[in-house]
Design a protein around this motif. Structure first.
Motif, PDB file in Angstrom:
ATOM      1  N   PRO A 210      34.980  20.982  12.764  1.00 49.61           N
ATOM      2  CA  PRO A 210      35.962  20.326  13.659  1.00 49.61           C
ATOM      3  C   PRO A 210      35.282  19.629  14.835  1.00 49.61           C
ATOM      4  CG  PRO A 210      36.661  22.553  13.081  1.00 49.61           C
ATOM      5  CD  PRO A 210      35.258  22.418  12.579  1.00 49.61           C
ATOM      6  N   GLY A 211      35.773  18.439  15.136  1.00 51.57           N
ATOM      7  CA  GLY A 211      35.211  17.671  16.243  1.00 51.57           C
ATOM      8  C   GLY A 211      34.008  16.844  15.872  1.00 51.57           C
ATOM      9  N   THR A 212      33.569  16.924  14.627  1.00 54.23           N
ATOM     10  CA  THR A 212      32.452  16.113  14.149  1.00 54.23           C
ATOM     11  C   THR A 212      32.890  15.346  12.905  1.00 54.23           C
ATOM     12  OG1 THR A 212      31.526  17.833  12.699  1.00 54.23           O
ATOM     13  CG2 THR A 212      30.834  17.836  15.009  1.00 54.23           C
ATOM     14  N   TYR A 213      32.030  14.416  12.475  1.00 55.09           N
ATOM     15  CA  TYR A 213      32.402  13.535  11.370  1.00 55.09           C
ATOM     16  C   TYR A 213      31.235  13.380  10.412  1.00 55.09           C
ATOM     17  CZ  TYR A 213      36.259  12.480  14.474  1.00 55.09           C
ATOM     18  OH  TYR A 213      37.349  12.602  15.290  1.00 55.09           O
ATOM     19  N   PHE A 214      31.571  13.223   9.153  1.00 52.87           N
ATOM     20  CA  PHE A 214      30.544  13.035   8.135  1.00 52.87           C
ATOM     21  C   PHE A 214      29.951  11.635   8.219  1.00 52.87           C
ATOM     22  CE2 PHE A 214      29.335  12.022   3.655  1.00 52.87           C
ATOM     23  CZ  PHE A 214      28.348  12.998   3.501  1.00 52.87           C
ATOM     24  N   PHE A 215      30.810  10.623   8.442  1.00 51.88           N
ATOM     25  CA  PHE A 215      30.368   9.229   8.394  1.00 51.88           C
ATOM     26  C   PHE A 215      31.125   8.415   9.425  1.00 51.88           C
ATOM     27  CE2 PHE A 215      31.148   4.963   6.262  1.00 51.88           C
ATOM     28  CZ  PHE A 215      29.911   4.429   6.604  1.00 51.88           C
ATOM     29  N   VAL A 216      30.381   7.581  10.157  1.00 53.74           N
ATOM     30  CA  VAL A 216      30.984   6.646  11.103  1.00 53.74           C
ATOM     31  C   VAL A 216      30.225   5.320  11.041  1.00 53.74           C
ATOM     32  CG1 VAL A 216      31.820   8.436  12.705  1.00 53.74           C
ATOM     33  CG2 VAL A 216      29.528   7.463  13.018  1.00 53.74           C
ATOM     34  N   TYR A 217      30.881   4.278  11.514  1.00 52.52           N
ATOM     35  CA  TYR A 217      30.231   2.975  11.695  1.00 52.52           C
ATOM     36  C   TYR A 217      31.164   2.130  12.539  1.00 52.52           C
ATOM     37  CZ  TYR A 217      33.236   0.712   8.144  1.00 52.52           C
ATOM     38  OH  TYR A 217      34.300   0.192   7.437  1.00 52.52           O
ATOM     39  N   ASN A 218      30.758   0.905  12.821  1.00 52.12           N
ATOM     40  CA  ASN A 218      31.571   0.013  13.637  1.00 52.12           C
ATOM     41  C   ASN A 218      32.740  -0.496  12.796  1.00 52.12           C
ATOM     42  OD1 ASN A 218      32.450  -1.673  15.671  1.00 52.12           O
ATOM     43  ND2 ASN A 218      30.938  -3.266  15.266  1.00 52.12           N
ATOM     44  N   ALA A 219      33.712   0.387  12.597  1.00 51.78           N
ATOM     45  CA  ALA A 219      34.694   0.168  11.541  1.00 51.78           C
ATOM     46  C   ALA A 219      35.918  -0.617  11.963  1.00 51.78           C
ATOM     47  CB  ALA A 219      35.150   1.531  10.985  1.00 51.78           C
ATOM     48  N   ARG A 220      36.206  -0.645  13.241  1.00 50.33           N
ATOM     49  CA  ARG A 220      37.482  -1.225  13.673  1.00 50.33           C
ATOM     50  C   ARG A 220      37.303  -2.667  14.160  1.00 50.33           C
ATOM     51  NH1 ARG A 220      42.078   1.408  17.694  1.00 50.33           N
ATOM     52  NH2 ARG A 220      43.316  -0.493  17.903  1.00 50.33           N
ATOM     53  N   GLY A 221      37.861  -3.599  13.414  1.00 44.68           N
ATOM     54  CA  GLY A 221      37.905  -4.975  13.874  1.00 44.68           C
ATOM     55  C   GLY A 221      36.610  -5.740  13.775  1.00 44.68           C
ATOM     56  N   ASP A 222      35.760  -5.449  12.785  1.00 40.73           N
ATOM     57  CA  ASP A 222      34.479  -6.141  12.681  1.00 40.73           C
ATOM     58  C   ASP A 222      34.171  -6.448  11.224  1.00 40.73           C
ATOM     59  OD1 ASP A 222      31.948  -7.139  12.852  1.00 40.73           O
ATOM     60  OD2 ASP A 222      31.094  -5.466  13.940  1.00 40.73           O
ATOM     61  N   ILE A 223      34.332  -7.697  10.821  1.00 40.35           N
ATOM     62  CA  ILE A 223      34.091  -8.076   9.432  1.00 40.35           C
ATOM     63  C   ILE A 223      32.616  -8.004   9.078  1.00 40.35           C
ATOM     64  CG2 ILE A 223      33.955 -10.543   9.948  1.00 40.35           C
ATOM     65  CD1 ILE A 223      35.348  -8.812   6.752  1.00 40.35           C
ATOM     66  N   ALA A 274      30.859   4.756  17.671  1.00 36.75           N
ATOM     67  CA  ALA A 274      30.178   5.264  16.488  1.00 36.75           C
ATOM     68  C   ALA A 274      28.739   5.653  16.805  1.00 36.75           C
ATOM     69  CB  ALA A 274      30.212   4.219  15.377  1.00 36.75           C
ATOM     70  N   ASN A 275      28.053   4.801  17.556  1.00 34.64           N
ATOM     71  CA  ASN A 275      26.654   5.071  17.871  1.00 34.64           C
ATOM     72  C   ASN A 275      26.508   6.316  18.739  1.00 34.64           C
ATOM     73  OD1 ASN A 275      23.994   4.060  17.360  1.00 34.64           O
ATOM     74  ND2 ASN A 275      23.856   3.499  19.519  1.00 34.64           N
ATOM     75  N   THR A 276      27.429   6.498  19.681  1.00 33.81           N
ATOM     76  CA  THR A 276      27.372   7.686  20.539  1.00 33.81           C
ATOM     77  C   THR A 276      27.575   8.958  19.728  1.00 33.81           C
ATOM     78  OG1 THR A 276      28.143   6.461  22.476  1.00 33.81           O
ATOM     79  CG2 THR A 276      28.460   8.842  22.502  1.00 33.81           C
ATOM     80  N   LEU A 277      28.504   8.938  18.779  1.00 32.36           N
ATOM     81  CA  LEU A 277      28.727  10.106  17.934  1.00 32.36           C
ATOM     82  C   LEU A 277      27.452  10.474  17.176  1.00 32.36           C
ATOM     83  CD1 LEU A 277      32.280   9.323  16.517  1.00 32.36           C
ATOM     84  CD2 LEU A 277      31.660  11.308  17.919  1.00 32.36           C
ATOM     85  N   PHE A 278      26.762   9.474  16.648  1.00 31.18           N
ATOM     86  CA  PHE A 278      25.530   9.768  15.914  1.00 31.18           C
ATOM     87  C   PHE A 278      24.425  10.244  16.860  1.00 31.18           C
ATOM     88  CE2 PHE A 278      21.566   8.743  13.665  1.00 31.18           C
ATOM     89  CZ  PHE A 278      21.811   9.367  12.444  1.00 31.18           C
ATOM     90  N   MET A 279      24.302   9.595  17.994  1.00 29.53           N
ATOM     91  CA  MET A 279      23.268   9.972  18.972  1.00 29.53           C
ATOM     92  C   MET A 279      23.496  11.400  19.484  1.00 29.53           C
ATOM     93  SD  MET A 279      21.099   7.279  19.918  1.00 29.53           S
ATOM     94  CE  MET A 279      20.944   7.054  21.682  1.00 29.53           C
ATOM     95  N   ASP A 280      24.753  11.792  19.636  1.00 31.13           N
ATOM     96  CA  ASP A 280      25.088  13.139  20.118  1.00 31.13           C
ATOM     97  C   ASP A 280      25.155  14.152  18.991  1.00 31.13           C
ATOM     98  OD1 ASP A 280      25.235  12.078  22.635  1.00 31.13           O
ATOM     99  OD2 ASP A 280      27.421  12.014  22.722  1.00 31.13           O
ATOM    100  N   GLN A 281      24.750  13.749  17.797  1.00 32.66           N
ATOM    101  CA  GLN A 281      24.721  14.606  16.613  1.00 32.66           C
ATOM    102  C   GLN A 281      26.105  15.158  16.273  1.00 32.66           C
ATOM    103  OE1 GLN A 281      21.081  16.644  15.671  1.00 32.66           O
ATOM    104  NE2 GLN A 281      20.301  16.396  17.757  1.00 32.66           N
ATOM    105  N   LYS A 282      27.106  14.307  16.487  1.00 32.42           N
ATOM    106  CA  LYS A 282      28.469  14.646  16.105  1.00 32.42           C
ATOM    107  C   LYS A 282      28.922  13.843  14.886  1.00 32.42           C
ATOM    108  CE  LYS A 282      29.953  16.168  20.685  1.00 32.42           C
ATOM    109  NZ  LYS A 282      30.915  15.963  21.803  1.00 32.42           N
ATOM    110  N   ALA A 283      27.979  13.140  14.292  1.00 32.07           N
ATOM    111  CA  ALA A 283      28.213  12.434  13.037  1.00 32.07           C
ATOM    112  C   ALA A 283      26.953  12.556  12.197  1.00 32.07           C
ATOM    113  CB  ALA A 283      28.559  10.969  13.279  1.00 32.07           C
ATOM    114  N   ALA A 284      27.135  12.869  10.924  1.00 36.65           N
ATOM    115  CA  ALA A 284      25.982  13.099  10.052  1.00 36.65           C
ATOM    116  C   ALA A 284      25.368  11.805   9.537  1.00 36.65           C
ATOM    117  CB  ALA A 284      26.395  13.980   8.874  1.00 36.65           C
TER     118      ALA A 284
END
Length: 437
Positions: A210-223, A274-284
């Motif tokens: 909980p509170g973490t994510y398997f995968f993230v990226y710049n997903a919202r509004g960026d083709i 997204a980058n902050t989540l990965f940098m803070d080790q809250k995204a794998a």
């Protein structure tokens, strides 16, 4: 058009207008790798002047002078400047390097008035508009033919230099997004092989952490960031003749995948989030490009690179945009032949190998790629660029950014169903293309 469709087109049109007013454009490899450089997507730059705003730097003292306009800065620039200094001394030429803000747009004014450089250093997406406006000149008459390019450079980089069957640049380096995973959070075997696998693993991981994510990226509004899923689904976002396949059956499938991603990631998810989540080790896992590697290393993250997974609807791998930095010959170059010789040198295996070692650039030169293949980071990005799509270099790319960015936004937020969103985006794209033709 029914009432609901009319309202949805109106919503996207309003978002496009608001985006243009705020001069906000899609995240691109150029803007992320070189924070000082303008984005490769169109931006509302107010009234550029023809004059550069920084004093020139000169290397060498020969009587032949070659002027280069560029956007290189910081440590990245130091290695490039040394490359030119070595060439200047060896070949008895003088090279003037000018840091020019908004270089592509300023060249549009300076070159026709005779105030421009010999060489413009930029990104391949500006080739088409610059060629049509006669800001740059083709290189075929100087021996830089499509055959020469394909012999010297990776196919994706060679193709990025060719516009309307003519060559308009020498590649420097390539950029593309790939999967980057945190080895402390998951093993290499846990990196998904397909988008179905990705979604299934994300649901399981998110529930267990909980509170973490398997995968993230710049997903919202960026083709730009969504391009791997559309390309992998078999969609040409912008064709050379100014059409799009976004509203096809495959386009709908890719749009549905974007919607599925919105259910396994935070709702507010731009590049920084997204980058902050990965940098803070809250995204794998994050999908990102070479411009961010130094930050991850400085943070002490033990990471690995992996290819973008196969898009399950097509069975084809996800294919990111590949942006290619390059040198272009200005239309009014005062020393054209000397400038071309310098450009050829800059594209050589030895030079690109040096820049890869020092700057961690992904070389476009085939031999240089072989020489740096022992570097796992560079090798990982080389492998991904080999399975990418060149950033469109025609003038029609300018019709893509706003409509498709807003399409991703309304899919992500649920403001429009995927089926309707792709139809509306295609209609707005076609309107923009009509204005360009």
């Amino acid at each position: 058009m029914n009432c609901r469709a009319f309202l949805l087109v109106g919503l996207i049109t309003l978002l496009v207008l608001l985006s243009a007013c705020s001069a906000q454009s899609g995240t691109t490899p150029a803007s992320q790798s070189d924070p000082s450089s303008a984005t490769a997507s169109p931006s509302a730059n107010a009234g550029p002047s023809a004059e550069p705003t920084a004093p020139p730097e000169q290397v060498g003292s020969g009587t032949t002078k070659i002027v280069i306009w560029h956007r290189w800065e910081g440590e990245y620039y130091k290695a490039i400047k040394q490359i030119f200094a070595d060439y200047a001394i060896k070949n008895n030429v003088q090279i003037e390097l000018l840091l020019v803000p908004d270089v592509a747009n300023k060249a549009q004014i300076a070159v026709p008035s005779g105030q421009g450089p010999d060489i413009i250093a930029w990104v391949n997406d500006r080739i088409g508009s610059s060629a049509l406006n006669e800001i740059i000149q083709p290189l075929d008459d100087y021996g830089i033919t499509p055959g020469y390019l394909r012999e010297q450079f990776a196919p994706v980089a060679a193709d990025a230099m060719i516009y309307r069957h003519r060559v308009y640049g020498i590649p420097e380096s390539m950029e593309a997004m790939t999967f980057i995973y945190n080895k402390a959070l998951i093993a290499a075997d846990d990196v998904p092989a397909s988008t179905d696998d990705l979604i299934a693993k994300a649901k399981e991981y998110n529930a267990a952490h909980p509170g973490t994510y398997f995968f993230v990226y710049n997903a919202r509004g960026d083709i730009y960031a969504a391009a791997p899923w559309f390309h992998g689904a078999g969609v040409a976002l912008v064709t050379p003749d100014g059409t799009t396949e976004i509203a096809s059956e495959n386009g709908v499938k890719a749009a549905r995948l974007i919607k599925a991603f919105s259910e396994i990631m935070p709702q507010e998810l731009g590049y920084d989030e997204a980058n902050t989540l990965f940098m803070d080790q809250k995204a794998a896992i994050i999908m990102n490009g070479p411009w961010v590697i130094a930050d991850y290393q400085a943070k002490g993250i033990d990471f690995g690179l992996a290819p973008i997974p196969v898009v399950s609807s097509s069975g084809q791998p996800g294919k990111p945009f590949v942006g290619v930095k390059l040198l272009m010959l200005a239309a009014n170059a005062k020393n054209s032949q000397a400038a071309v010789e310098l450009m050829k040198y800059y594209g050589s295996a030895d030079v690109q190998m040096q820049l890869a070692r020092v700057n961690k650039q992904v070389p476009a030169n085939r031999q240089a790629q072989q020489q740096v293949k022992d570097d796992p980071i560079i090798a990982g990005f080389i492998a991904q660029t080999a399975n990418g799509v060149p950033m469109p270099n025609s003038e029609f790319i300018n019709a893509m950014w706003d409509p498709f960015n807003k399409m991703i936004e309304v899919i992500w937020t649920g403001a429009a169903a995927p089926e309707q969103a792709v139809q509306d985006a295609a209609a707005l794209f076609e309107e923009s293309v009509a204005d360009l033709k």
